[in-house]
Design a protein around this motif. Sequence first.
Motif, PDB file in Angstrom:
ATOM      1  N   ARG A  35       0.843  -1.204   0.000  1.00 48.86           N
ATOM      2  CA  ARG A  35       0.000   0.000   0.000  1.00 48.86           C
ATOM      3  C   ARG A  35       0.878   1.253   0.000  1.00 48.86           C
ATOM      4  O   ARG A  35       0.654   2.193  -0.767  1.00 48.86           O
ATOM      5  CB  ARG A  35      -0.944   0.006   1.209  1.00 48.86           C
ATOM      6  N   THR A  36       1.902   1.260   0.833  1.00 47.80           N
ATOM      7  CA  THR A  36       2.822   2.398   0.906  1.00 47.80           C
ATOM      8  C   THR A  36       3.559   2.592  -0.422  1.00 47.80           C
ATOM      9  O   THR A  36       3.738   3.723  -0.881  1.00 47.80           O
ATOM     10  CB  THR A  36       3.820   2.213   2.068  1.00 47.80           C
ATOM     11  N   LYS A  39       1.180   4.213  -2.806  1.00 51.08           N
ATOM     12  CA  LYS A  39       0.937   5.592  -2.362  1.00 51.08           C
ATOM     13  C   LYS A  39       2.105   6.498  -2.749  1.00 51.08           C
ATOM     14  O   LYS A  39       1.914   7.610  -3.238  1.00 51.08           O
ATOM     15  CB  LYS A  39       0.713   5.614  -0.848  1.00 51.08           C
ATOM     16  N   SER A  48      -6.140   4.423  -0.526  1.00 51.54           N
ATOM     17  CA  SER A  48      -6.857   4.478   0.748  1.00 51.54           C
ATOM     18  C   SER A  48      -5.876   4.517   1.912  1.00 51.54           C
ATOM     19  O   SER A  48      -4.812   3.916   1.870  1.00 51.54           O
ATOM     20  CB  SER A  48      -7.809   3.287   0.890  1.00 51.54           C
ATOM     21  N   GLY A  49      -6.287   5.223   2.946  1.00 60.50           N
ATOM     22  CA  GLY A  49      -5.447   5.366   4.117  1.00 60.50           C
ATOM     23  C   GLY A  49      -5.433   4.135   5.005  1.00 60.50           C
ATOM     24  O   GLY A  49      -4.571   3.983   5.853  1.00 60.50           O
ATOM     25  N   SER A  50      -6.386   3.265   4.780  1.00 65.05           N
ATOM     26  CA  SER A  50      -6.459   2.084   5.638  1.00 65.05           C
ATOM     27  C   SER A  50      -6.510   0.805   4.808  1.00 65.05           C
ATOM     28  O   SER A  50      -6.774   0.833   3.610  1.00 65.05           O
ATOM     29  CB  SER A  50      -7.690   2.158   6.536  1.00 65.05           C
TER      30      SER A  50
END
Length: 166
Positions: A35-36, A39, A48-50
């Motif tokens: 995810r990072t 991003k 998404s942040g989560s």
Amino acid sequence: MGVFHKYMDEYREAIQNGHIRDAYKGLMKFIMDLRTYFKNKYPDYFVSGSIYYGYMDMTYFAFFPESLKSRKLKIAIVFIHDAIRFEAWLGGYNKQVQAKYLKLFKESGWNKYRIPSTTKGVDSIVEYTLVDNPDFDDPAALTKQIESGTLNFIRDIEEFLSRCGD
């Protein structure tokens, strides 16, 4: 002994063994790092942040390319626990959007990727297997494999939607 109690006994054994806990912890770290990576590498796309951790059925995070976000669509990068695979899903912001686009894909006869037969109990409009039986010994290569497959999936979805005039 009740069925749930029996399951809890099995769960206790698996947790005490330690392998389940270590595998789950490693998997969640990989997904957080993935995810990072998205991003940081794609700042123009909203990630998404989560992370949705699920119930050991699926774990995912959402990825919003602008071309899809404007249509209220998103991409989910999903890990399917029982199959041990990564998938990319096209999803809608809500069930109405999902139903609209599912109908569009189904009625077009487009069959490049899996299209669920219904929206009931399903969170996807279109599904694509990114990596079956992933090799976690080389996380950098696995990340690149997921990235490449996801970008191809997005490109194909965008092309389809532009041809449909949507």
